[in-house]
Design an enzyme around this catalytic site. Structure first.
Site, PDB file in Angstrom:
ATOM      1  N   GLU C 277       0.828  -1.203   0.000  1.00 27.05           N
ATOM      2  CA  GLU C 277       0.000   0.000   0.000  1.00 27.05           C
ATOM      3  C   GLU C 277       0.870   1.264   0.000  1.00 27.05           C
ATOM      4  OE1 GLU C 277      -3.808  -0.533   1.910  1.00 27.05           O
ATOM      5  OE2 GLU C 277      -3.588   1.405   2.889  1.00 27.05           O
ATOM      6  N   CYS C 296      -8.248  -2.260   4.535  1.00 28.80           N
ATOM      7  CA  CYS C 296      -8.075  -3.400   5.445  1.00 28.80           C
ATOM      8  C   CYS C 296      -9.378  -3.854   6.075  1.00 28.80           C
ATOM      9  CB  CYS C 296      -7.148  -3.035   6.600  1.00 28.80           C
ATOM     10  SG  CYS C 296      -5.592  -2.403   6.050  1.00 28.80           S
ATOM     11  N   SER C 316      -7.781   1.530  -2.020  1.00 25.50           N
ATOM     12  CA  SER C 316      -6.527   0.855  -2.329  1.00 25.50           C
ATOM     13  C   SER C 316      -6.856  -0.510  -2.932  1.00 25.50           C
ATOM     14  CB  SER C 316      -5.716   0.664  -1.048  1.00 25.50           C
ATOM     15  OG  SER C 316      -4.745  -0.333  -1.239  1.00 25.50           O
ATOM     16  N   CYS C 491      -9.920  -2.078  15.218  1.00 25.97           N
ATOM     17  CA  CYS C 491     -10.216  -3.497  15.454  1.00 25.97           C
ATOM     18  C   CYS C 491     -10.295  -3.883  16.931  1.00 25.97           C
ATOM     19  CB  CYS C 491      -9.163  -4.358  14.776  1.00 25.97           C
ATOM     20  SG  CYS C 491      -8.949  -3.936  13.053  1.00 25.97           S
TER      21      CYS C 491
END
Lengths: 161, 595, 580
Positions: C277, C296, C316, C491
């Site tokens: 990335e 992600c 991305s 997360c």
């Protein structure tokens, strides 16, 4: 113009035109749903989805509003909607017996529509014609001081229409 | 030169009784007789005597014709208008004294009334703004804008002692003052016309019969609190009221009573009608606001009250139709005048919608403090068939019942509360000896359970459980513990529900339990409905002494539940009987008893 | 600020105006129970559990929405109040399935705890019309268990700005559902799982895939497992360890003992992601569509695809670390370990519910096989371990396997919001000192890349993400590189993380998980992704260089405006048993 839908272009432009009329008005959803239901007779999922898309309101909000209010329906109704007033005055004066009589003659239960799509039997909230209790409406016609023995003929007169 | 006016009642009740056809026929007949220049026909709002419709009032004499059919019109025109002879057979007969009355003013129904909120309803053509103006319409707005400050308007309303006519009875002036105090630049005036209480139809009648009063009052309220936008929230069940109100809005706009710079002042005010969609809970003010905002009609916790944080979070006052209908008279005649009417804590008048087992069904406006007896027996003409008065329900599904013992109590906010009922919007449903009070409690619970918005658990689940118990009782399956369970649930739901709907939902049960506990006990212990109304508890038996064994009953029985040998007494098989009652009607010897 | 004095259970307390009675009571150590209340978020007074007695008031108001008033006298636990709370719970239980023992939230349910604490031992007969379960997607719903507190609705609408769930019907028929009583799989649900975290009972939960994993472990297959960074500082909670305990080593031991052939780390592919990335960013500057948005977070990807399809070009092309891992496991690892990729099964342990969905996206099979075969949440891993009798705190600590178990400190930062950005800049600044320069010392908000000023931005939570997308759509966005995570805080607060039963403790728990992640970074032997020798070797022996054609094939994908709905074309059996 709003995007994608499974409705035909005629229906789409009708909805778009209604939404356009209320665009910018605060709290437009309920007036729009009234107008759209008046146009289509009921609010199918596709119609609701289109309204949501055009008003830029999440679909679940439209679905939540439609299912909250008794006046909105997502099912097609019969040609004649028999509404039996279940206000207190009508109830005290025997609306429950009138209901049983209609159920008997139409062969359906409250809330149902006959197979030939001719009649829908529903209960209505007090329509304010308490002086005429018990009251039954058939579409825009009002029948006051109804008695059990008049029900059969009333049904018959609409069957013939 | 007009020599006579004919008022044709076009309230929703009379329209349903085909008063419009009567009017058409009148116009045709007048034309035939070449009388159109002399006699004017005016379609008015509800005159009040709904079960006598279609109703005509002929002025200048004030002759009152009732139950006028299309076929009667020719006779009225030829006899009354041409020959000057009153048509006797269409006059009204007092149900108790059987006296025939010619003039409207002679009717007990009208004589006892004191009309403030209804002073134009039934007297003018609601579609004609000039008629409204001719009766001092929009004078109060003019006075307010030219002579009064917002503060003096609020102080006048406060001094009048006017309390909300929608149910709660909160002082109107105080509500206005809260909203006026806020410095917010956006405020709203809302009219609650979501008259959901079944059996109450005064708001409908005012909107249909005198829409400009509401427009005028809301403009006054807007001026008083500093709002330039109002909403009327009317229930969808009232198409005629919606139609007339929308048309009145247009005319008021045309004449400068609404819009920019009302009557040339610096005050601007706009008004919009919003139509409900069938949810009783939207009569609760915070739910009503949610609905105007385009959401599900779910109430919000208060505080904050709408006067502080209401429509789209701006300060908002919400009053009901009848409350607004009192405002112009208070402004024009003064707080002191209003203050003299009524009782110590309930000033002015109250409109009652009388229905159910009563002779004169309809709308009446009487001073606060009028007794139930006056309402039922003097104005209402008593109970059909001279049956026994059992109870009157006030406050609809949120209220309770008044009994024979309460006939002489003065009807005002506080008395009704102390009797476990409430004023509510003024619905008054009369019940006679054939009405089962347990079934009535079940009926109301069925209503509130169905209308519960579902947001808070006590109302959502509690009313469902209460209804189950009541259904069990009327079906003859009640158990002794049920009464205790009902009382516990009722007090819990009252204590803990989020909004007024839930907090008052158990009232009909509590009030019938208090006044008619014996009926509950009869259902539960004796499996008997004293009023003979609960189907499951009715039993038909054949009196062996009177039965001659003709077999007519057995022939008519739809479920073959009657058996016997000819010329010997027949009998009814209870488990096969569907309780239709056909046998009772058919028996020539009155040998079949219904218990 | 002006204060008012109130008396609660005989104690007086001074609190600021506008404090609620609930909060005022808390200040003097009185805990008023509640179900629907989420501070500053869901203050709707719907469950009526927190009712209290107030002198001079007829009814019992809900303390969560009742502002204090001067001189107010309150009783929070009087006989009348306790009886009302009991009756309320009894009523709720009368429309609730009585299968607590088999419920996913058994022993972790607020209604169950409340029933116990109030001493409710009897009640009304259970009587409700069952509503069918929604098992059409990776998040399942059991409307029968729903107590209509609306915490999920408010979370979905206000925190995530997705507004998939809402109240339908009314009265006793009221149900929380997607539009028209549909399935979550039929609507634009992002599967972020924040509703699962909001639910006080077992009405919303992830699809249980533990049996699939047990079956793999009992087969002849070569089963490898990867563990996402945020799992290691949260898993301990399921075993009674304090929030923020790092259990990496013990967890590795446990996984190995469960029978996984190799225990790997998603951090390894987090490092690979940075390489890919980072280079994508360098490549895009001055050439392609900017801003570049990170990819992600699968909930976030689905959000863009469903709500802003015209902006997918900004995403991305890098697959998420989970998917990169799967693709590499069945190619690179197969080669390294000389195992037939056909027998390799990849299992991932994720803090995320949307990862289950991501693994099932039809295009995620560039290795020639399904890249990821099964995804378990942190909660499901705990179940697996408990079923295997693992006593986590008594296990020795072991290391991840090589080669896909080695990672940098930068990689572990992926577990919290801002970590991808920090890791990316760390590598770019160190690896390309001539091309990339930091212009501001007090933060990482601006860098110079090839002389061009590049504004970077970090956003988490989909409401915030929506704002970014609106800005891009309206030309108001000024940033060139934006890290976006679907869950607020990233997360560590994922939909698959251990449930924090008391919502008031939740922010604290998340903060501890975050600080543990940061500690792991500080303690790491390798700082930047580019310094990871295992990653260097991967490029040397297998991928050549970042953005090579091989990495394009395996590690990148193209998010396009209209994707075929993977939910309806999934290879998984959605009937609930997970037998596959």
């Amino acid at each position: 113009m709003c995007q994608s839908s499974v409705l035909n272009t005629d229906s789409l432009s009708k909805i778009d035109a209604i939404v356009e009329k209320y665009r910018g008005a605060p709290g437009a959803l309920i007036p729009v749903l009234h107008a759209v239901q008046a146009e289509f007779g009921y609010l199918s999922q596709d119609v609701q989805a289109r309204v949501a898309e055009c008003l830029n309101i999440p679909a679940v909000k439209v679905s939540g509003v439609v299912s909250f209010y008794h006046f909105f329906t997502d099912k097609a109704k019969g040609r004649f909607e028999v509404g039996i007033c279940m206000g207190t005055a009508c109830y005290v004066r025997g609306a429950a017996e009138i209901v049983r009589e209609f159920e008997k003659h139409l062969g359906i239960k409250m809330g149902e529509t006959t197979k030939d799509q001719k009649f829908t039997l529903s209960s209505t909230r007090c329509i304010g014609a308490c002086g005429l209790a018990p009251v039954v409406t058939v579409n825009d016609d009002v029948y006051g001081k109804l008695t059990v023995d008049k029900v059969k003929d009333l049904v018959q007169s609409y069957r013939e229409k | 030169m007009i020599r006579s006016h004919i008022l044709v009642c076009a309230g929703a009740g009379c329209v349903s009784s085909k008063s419009r056809l009567v009017k058409e026929e009148l116009l045709t007949r007048l034309k035939l007789q070449d009388l159109t220049e002399e006699i004017r026909v005016i379609e008015t709002g509800c005159i009040g005597t709904c079960d006598l419709g279609p109703v005509l009032v002929l002025y200048p004499e004030g002759v009152f014709y009732q139950k006028v059919g299309v076929e009667d019109v020719a006779e009225i025109v030829e006899e009354h208008l041409v020959r000057g002879r009153v048509v006797q057979r269409l006059l009204y007969k007092e149900p108790l004294s059987e006296e025939i009355l010619e003039k409207m003013a002679d009717l007990e129904f009208f004589r006892r009334q004191y009309r403030i909120a209804l002073h134009n309803t039934g007297a003018i053509d609601p579609d004609n703004i000039e008629e409204y103006i001719a009766r001092d319409g929009y004078f109060a707005l003019g006075k307010v804008l030219s002579e009064m400050t917002p503060e003096t308007v609020i102080s006048e309303i406060k001094q009048s002692g006017l309390r909300g006519r929608g149910g709660g009875g909160f002082p109107t002036g105080l509500k206005w003052e809260f909203a006026a105090r806020s410095t917010s630049s956006t405020k709203f005036v809302v009219c609650n016309a979501d008259e959901g209480d079944p059996g109450a139809f005064m708001d409908r009648s005012i909107l249909e019969g005198d829409p400009h009063t509401i427009i005028e009052s809301m403009a006054i309220a807007g001026y008083a609190i500093g709002a330039d936008q109002g909403y009327v929230y009317c229930r969808a069940e009232y198409p005629l009221a919606i139609e007339r109100f929308v048309s009145a809005l247009e005319k008021a706009r045309e004449m400068g009573f609404l819009g920019e710079n009302v009557l040339g002042s610096t005050f601007s005010f706009e008004l919009e009608l919003r139509v409900g969609a069938g949810a009783f809970v939207c009569g609760e003010e915070t739910a009503l606001l949610s609905s105007i905002e385009g959401n599900r009609g779910e109430p919000r916790p208060r505080p904050p009250f709408p006067a502080v944080k209401g429509l789209w979070d701006s300060p908002t006052i919400i009053n009901n139709v009848e409350t607004y209908a009192n405002i112009p008279s208070i402004i024009l005649k003064g707080a002191e005048w209003f203050n003299k009417i009524g009782t110590e804590k309930s000033k002015g008048t109250k409109v009652f919608a009388m229905a159910g087992k009563i002779n004169n069904t309809g709308l009446v406006e009487v001073p606060m403090g009028t007794t139930l007896r006056e309402l039922v027996y003097e104005i209402g003409g008593g109970i059909p068939g001279n049956k026994k008065f059992k109870a009157a329900q006030t406050g609809g599904p949120s209220g309770g019942c008044l009994t024979e013992a309460n006939l002489d109590t003065a009807m005002d906010y506080d008395t009704l509360l102390s009797l476990g009922s409430m004023m509510g919007s003024g619905g008054l449903i009369v019940m006679d000896e054939n009405t089962c009070m347990v079934d009535i409690a079940r009926f109301f619970l069925d209503f509130t359970k169905d209308e519960s918005c579902g947001k808070c658990s006590p109302c959502r689940i509690g009313t469902t459980r209460m209804l189950q118990i009541l259904e069990r009782i009327v079906n003859g399956e009640g158990i002794p513990e049920d009464i205790d369970a009902l009382e516990k649930l009722a007090s819990f739901i009252k204590d803990t529900s989020l909004c007024g709907l839930g907090q008052s939902a158990p009232n009909p049960v509590l009030s019938t339990l208090r006044n008619f506990r014996d009926e509950y006990e009869a259902h539960i212990y004796d499996k008997r409905c004293p009023a003979g109304s609960c189907q499951a508890l009715i039993h038909f038996t054949i009196n062996a002494a009177t039965c001659i064994g003709c077999g007519i009953c057995a022939k008519h029985c739809p479920s073959s539940a009657i058996v016997g040998e000819r010329k010997k007494p027949f009998s009814i098989l209870d488990d096969q009987c569907v309780k239709c009652g056909v046998c009772v009607q058919e028996c020539p010897f009155q040998a079949i008893e219904r218990r | 600020m002006s204060t008012v004095t109130v008396t609660i259970n005989g104690q007086t307390v001074d609190v600021p105006v506008n404090t609620t009675v609930l909060e005022a009571a808390k200040q003097i150590g009185i805990d008023i129970p509640k179900l629907c209340h989420l501070k500053d978020l869901n203050e709707i007074g719907a469950c009526r559990i927190c009712v209290v007695e107030v002198e001079g008031r007829r009814n019992l108001p809900a303390s969560c929405v009742l502002p204090v008033e001067e001189g107010m006298v309150v009783k929070t636990h009087s006989k009348r109040v306790l009886e009302a709370r009991r009756m309320n719970v009894q009523l709720m239980l009368s429309v609730h399935p009585q299968d607590c023992l088999k419920c996913v939230r058994n022993q972790n349910c607020q209604l169950q705890a409340l029933t116990h604490d109030l001493g409710v031992r009897e009640g009304f007969p259970v009587d409700y019309d069952p509503t069918p379960l929604d098992q059409g997607a990776v998040i399942h719903r059991d409307p029968n268990k729903c107590i209509l507190c609306r915490r999920c609705v408010t979370t979905c609408e206000q925190v995530q700005g997705v507004t998939i769930l809402g109240a339908l019907e009314r009265g006793i028929e009221t149900v929380i559902s997607p539009a028209w009583h549909g399935s979550l799989g039929d609507v634009s649900c992002t599967f972020c799982g924040q509703c699962v975290q909001a639910c006080p009972v077992g009405a919303i939960y992830e699809r249980n895939d533990t049996q699939i994993v047990w079956d793999m472990l009992n087969s002849e297959d070569y089963v490898v497992v990867q563990v996402a960074p945020a799992v290691r500082t949260a898993l301990g909670e399921e075993f009674g360890l304090p929030a923020g305990t790092d259990v990496t080593g013990k967890m590795v031991t446990a996984l190995r003992r469960l029978g996984f052939n190799k225990v790997f780390d998603t951090n390894f592919t987090a490092d690979v992601t940075i390489m890919e990335e980072g280079h994508e960013l360098l490549d895009r500057i001055g050439k392609q569509e900017l801003p570049l948005l990170t990819s992600c977070s699968p909930g976030w990807i689905r959000f863009v695809e469903e709500q802003y399809p015209q902006l997918t070009k900004h995403l991305s092309t890098c697959k998420s670390p989970q998917q990169m891992f799967g693709a590499l496991a069945k190619t690179y690892l197969a080669k390294e370990e000389k195992v037939d990729p056909k027998v390799i099964k990849t299992v991932s342990i994720m803090p995320c519910t949307a990862k289950k969905y991501e693994a099932e996206r039809p295009e995620m099979k560039d290795s020639g096989f399904r890249d990821v075969d099964a995804v378990l949440t942190t909660r499901e891993l705990a179940l697996l371990m408990k079923q295997a009798g693992v006593q986590l705190d008594r296990l020795p600590e072991e290391e991840y396997d090589a080669p896909m178990g080695m990672s940098s400190g930068a990689a572990v930062l992926f577990g919290q919001s801002g970590g991808v950005m920090e890791a990316a800049l760390r590598t770019l600044l160190a690896a390309y000192p001539e091309r990339v320069k930091l212009v501001q010392n007090d933060g990482v908000s601006q860098v110079l890349i090839d002389g061009e000023q590049v504004e970077v931005k970090v956003v988490s939570g989909l409401s915030q993400a929506r704002q970014v997308l609106e800005d891009i759509a309206n030309g108001k966005n000024t940033a060139q590189f934006i890290e976006i995570m679907a869950c607020p805080g990233g997360c560590i607060n994922g939909g698959g993380q251990p449930t924090v039963m008391d919502p008031e403790l939740r922010q604290d728990v998340i903060a501890k998980r975050r600080s543990a992640i940061k500690d792991l970074d500080k303690a790491a032997a390798i700082a930047g992704s580019h310094e990871n020798p295992a990653v260097q070797r991967l490029y040397e022996t297998f991928l050549d260089h970042p953005l090579s054609s091989k990495s394009h094939h395996l590690l990148h994908t193209q998010y396009k405006p209209k994707v075929q709905d993977p939910v309806k074309n999934s290879h998984y059996d959605h009937t609930g048993t997970g037998a596959n």
